[in-house]
Structures are given as structure tokens and as C-alpha cells.
Design a protein around this motif. Sequence first.
Motif, PDB file in Angstrom:
ATOM      1  N   SER A  19      -5.559   6.424  -9.482  1.00 20.51           N
ATOM      2  CA  SER A  19      -6.070   5.479  -8.476  1.00 20.51           C
ATOM      3  C   SER A  19      -6.943   4.212  -9.381  1.00 20.51           C
ATOM      4  CB  SER A  19      -7.308   6.338  -7.839  1.00 20.51           C
ATOM      5  OG  SER A  19      -6.424   7.279  -7.100  1.00 20.51           O
ATOM      6  N   THR A  55       0.806  -1.142  -0.030  1.00 23.31           N
ATOM      7  CA  THR A  55      -0.110  -0.104   0.000  1.00 23.31           C
ATOM      8  C   THR A  55       0.833   1.247   0.043  1.00 23.31           C
ATOM      9  OG1 THR A  55      -0.137  -0.262   2.385  1.00 23.31           O
ATOM     10  CG2 THR A  55      -1.979  -0.985   1.109  1.00 23.31           C
ATOM     11  N   ALA A  65       2.335   1.953  -3.447  1.00 27.96           N
ATOM     12  CA  ALA A  65       1.224   2.278  -4.375  1.00 27.96           C
ATOM     13  C   ALA A  65       0.716   3.557  -3.898  1.00 27.96           C
ATOM     14  CB  ALA A  65       0.177   1.092  -4.360  1.00 27.96           C
ATOM     15  N   PHE A  75       1.036   9.916 -10.727  1.00 30.69           N
ATOM     16  CA  PHE A  75       1.135   8.614 -11.130  1.00 30.69           C
ATOM     17  C   PHE A  75       2.463   8.003 -11.174  1.00 30.69           C
ATOM     18  CE2 PHE A  75       1.929   4.934 -14.231  1.00 30.69           C
ATOM     19  CZ  PHE A  75       0.996   3.904 -13.521  1.00 30.69           C
ATOM     20  N   TYR A 129       2.366   2.317  -8.450  1.00 30.58           N
ATOM     21  CA  TYR A 129       1.007   2.218  -8.193  1.00 30.58           C
ATOM     22  C   TYR A 129       0.496   0.864  -8.934  1.00 30.58           C
ATOM     23  CZ  TYR A 129      -0.453   7.043  -7.272  1.00 30.58           C
ATOM     24  OH  TYR A 129      -0.434   8.456  -6.646  1.00 30.58           O
ATOM     25  N   ILE A 130       1.435   0.554  -9.858  1.00 32.36           N
ATOM     26  CA  ILE A 130       1.199  -0.924 -10.311  1.00 32.36           C
ATOM     27  C   ILE A 130       1.933  -1.953  -9.544  1.00 32.36           C
ATOM     28  CG2 ILE A 130       1.485  -2.439 -12.351  1.00 32.36           C
ATOM     29  CD1 ILE A 130       1.156   0.029 -14.123  1.00 32.36           C
ATOM     30  N   ALA A 151      -4.270   1.970 -10.021  1.00 35.67           N
ATOM     31  CA  ALA A 151      -3.558   1.159  -8.779  1.00 35.67           C
ATOM     32  C   ALA A 151      -4.701   0.346  -8.281  1.00 35.67           C
ATOM     33  CB  ALA A 151      -3.569   2.266  -7.613  1.00 35.67           C
ATOM     34  N   THR A 152      -5.906   0.734  -8.290  1.00 38.13           N
ATOM     35  CA  THR A 152      -7.151  -0.301  -7.856  1.00 38.13           C
ATOM     36  C   THR A 152      -7.211  -1.557  -8.785  1.00 38.13           C
ATOM     37  OG1 THR A 152      -8.479   1.642  -7.237  1.00 38.13           O
ATOM     38  CG2 THR A 152      -9.587  -0.401  -7.368  1.00 38.13           C
ATOM     39  N   GLY A 186       0.663  -1.956  -6.143  1.00 43.07           N
ATOM     40  CA  GLY A 186      -0.842  -2.299  -6.283  1.00 43.07           C
ATOM     41  C   GLY A 186      -0.654  -3.925  -6.197  1.00 43.07           C
ATOM     42  N   SER A 233      -4.821  -2.903 -10.164  1.00 43.12           N
ATOM     43  CA  SER A 233      -3.507  -3.704  -9.709  1.00 43.12           C
ATOM     44  C   SER A 233      -3.833  -4.407  -8.569  1.00 43.12           C
ATOM     45  CB  SER A 233      -2.215  -2.758  -9.486  1.00 43.12           C
ATOM     46  OG  SER A 233      -2.114  -2.163 -10.984  1.00 43.12           O
ATOM     47  N   HIS A 235      -7.328   4.833  -2.695  1.00 40.39           N
ATOM     48  CA  HIS A 235      -7.405   4.905  -4.162  1.00 40.39           C
ATOM     49  C   HIS A 235      -8.770   4.338  -4.828  1.00 40.39           C
ATOM     50  CE1 HIS A 235      -3.457   5.836  -5.460  1.00 40.39           C
ATOM     51  NE2 HIS A 235      -2.961   4.904  -4.936  1.00 40.39           N
ATOM     52  N   LYS A 253      -3.451  12.954  -7.786  1.00 42.62           N
ATOM     53  CA  LYS A 253      -2.495  11.938  -7.521  1.00 42.62           C
ATOM     54  C   LYS A 253      -1.637  11.850  -8.766  1.00 42.62           C
ATOM     55  CE  LYS A 253      -5.672   9.497  -4.599  1.00 42.62           C
ATOM     56  NZ  LYS A 253      -5.646   9.455  -3.172  1.00 42.62           N
TER      57      LYS A 253
END
Lengths: 186, 159
Positions: free
Chosen positions: A162, A140, A143, B100, B104-105, A165-166, B108, A168, A150, B98
Motif C-alpha cells: 500500500s 484505482t 492499483a 503486491f 500497484y505502480i 501504491a500510495t 497508481g 505512485s 491503500h 495485500k
Amino acid sequence: MIHWLQQPWPWYVAGPLIGLSVPLLLVMGNKRLGISSSLRHICAACIPGKIPFLQYNWKQQRWNLYFVLGILIGGFLAGYVFANPHPVAVSQHTQAMLQQWHIQEGAGLLPEQWFNWHQLLSWQGLMLTVVGGFLVGFGTRYAGGCTSGHGIFGLSSLQWPSLVATASFFLGGIISAHWILPLLFK
Amino acid sequence: MTEETLTHTPLTTQQEIKKTGRAIPDWVFVFPGIYFGWVLTKGEAISWYRITEMFYFQGFHMYGIFMTAIPTGALGIWLIRKLRIKALNGEPIEIPKKRFHKGYIIGGLIFGLGWALTGACPGPLYAQIGTGFTVVIVTLLSAIFGTRVYARWKDKLPH
């Protein structure tokens, strides 16, 4: 009255009320919903070391720590004091799968046979708590947020990062649920 | 923000207080926390069973929660912007963008792996402890440790 309080809520009641916390926090004090940040604040307060990422005035974010304390109390009230006495009504497919995994569904929200102090030192117990928790905390922060920051707040404010991210989060979860969970319970 | 500064004219202290309102003390945020924890728990969003069901696409429950929570939040933000609602302390409500990055990937995916194991993202961790699964304290401590490890190695990780 007690029965009414004990009842679990359907998605169409819980969902909107969860979403409502976004404007609620904004109006209450210009606060953005986000919970994984609390883990960072705890690090900054207790074990900052000499790490620049943890050198900031966490006291300015104290509201977030009160907020997560509240979540714990809310869980205690809704899931202990007024706990639903019946097992979670998951779909039949899920019930069949749980049976294959030899998981007895009790009244709690987690499988009691795995999430307890005695199982903690079994390798499955370690995976479900210690390893799982580590991945949650590490992932978290990497990310920059979790399902609340997110998934709920970020998507509510229509921010495409976001969404990435979500997506992922879900991909990771699907991989883990399909490839790791079965190994634990076979 | 800009509107506030543009229309700013000298005010007496009393007017200032009226205009800016009063900040809510930090501890009051325990109440929206209780609300959030209650709703997450009653909605079974903190249930390991529900999370498993979701990742196997075997039930609609969790999807229903996301699909109603997000539009509700979005509607709230839209109203705040449309009506230029201010926070109770008088501040204009800000929503930072936010920015990027690859984390994030990668992060995540890593978080997702853990989410399916624990049946919890960070919020539900606290609620799960509250419902009496005290062993989840270990999960929470481990998550704090994970955050600490990320902080330590942040500069070496791709972003």
C-alpha cells in the motif's frame, strides 16, 4: 450554532476522525475501508457483460454501496446544508497560482467556473471530468485500491504494498498537477 | 480465526447467538458513510483547491490529514489486535494481506494523474456530488466506465 456547523475543520481535527473510520468499520462488521471497490460493485451489478472480473455476488458487498451513498449524504449535509460560506483558505502561494490561472475562488470546494454543466463540453471541462474520472476509475482498480483502501486502510495496517501504491498515486498527481493543469488554464 | 475454532465446543443455539452476536444489516452502513462524508467535507479533503495545494507542496493541510489519519487508524487496529476485539457480529476481525503486483505502480500512477485533474479520489467524488457540484456525476460515471474498461482488459495488462 449554525456558524459552528458551517466552519471548516483544521487538519488535526479532520485527520484523526478520518482515521477513526478504519476501526469503526472493522468493529461494526469486519469491513475494510475501501471506496473504489464500490465502482467495481456498480459494474458487477449493472454492466457485468461476460467478464470474469465482474462475475461475483456483488450483493454480499452491498454494505459498500450503502456506505458510499452515506458519503454523498454526508457531503450534502457538510457542504451544502451547512456549507462553509467562505472560500477554502489555501496558502498564499496557491492563491497566487490560482490567480495566474484566472481561477476565481468562490465559496465552493471546487472552482465553479470549470466544474459546471456548461463547461462540460469545453476541452478543459472534458479533461477535468470525463478524462479525469476515467483515469481515477481505471487506475484505482488496476492499483487494487485508492486513497482510502491503500492510503488510509493499507497504511494503517502497515502493509508495504500500500505504501508503494500510495507513493505512485502521489507521483502521478504531482506529474499531472505540474504538467497538465497549467496547460488547461493558460 | 484459529482461536475461534480451537476453543469451539458444542453450544446450544441460544449460547451460539450470544457468542456470535448479530450481523448489522447492510443499510446501517449508510451511517458510517454519512460520518465519513461529513468529515471528508469539513476537512476539505474533497476540495480541488486543497488537492492542488498538496501536489504543489504549498500547504500542510492535506499532509496533516494523512499524517494524523494513518496513525489513528493504525492505533485502532493495534488495539483491536491487542485486546482481541471482535466484530459486532461475533466474527474475529480479519485483515487480509495485500499482495503486491506491478499494477500497484502503473495503476497508481494512472489514478494519480486523474486525482489531480478531478481533485477527487473515489470517496470525494460522491461527496463532491453531495455538495451540489452535480456535473461530478459525469466524473463518477466516467470512473465507473474506467473500472469497466480495466475489467475488460485486465488479462492483457501487466500485473
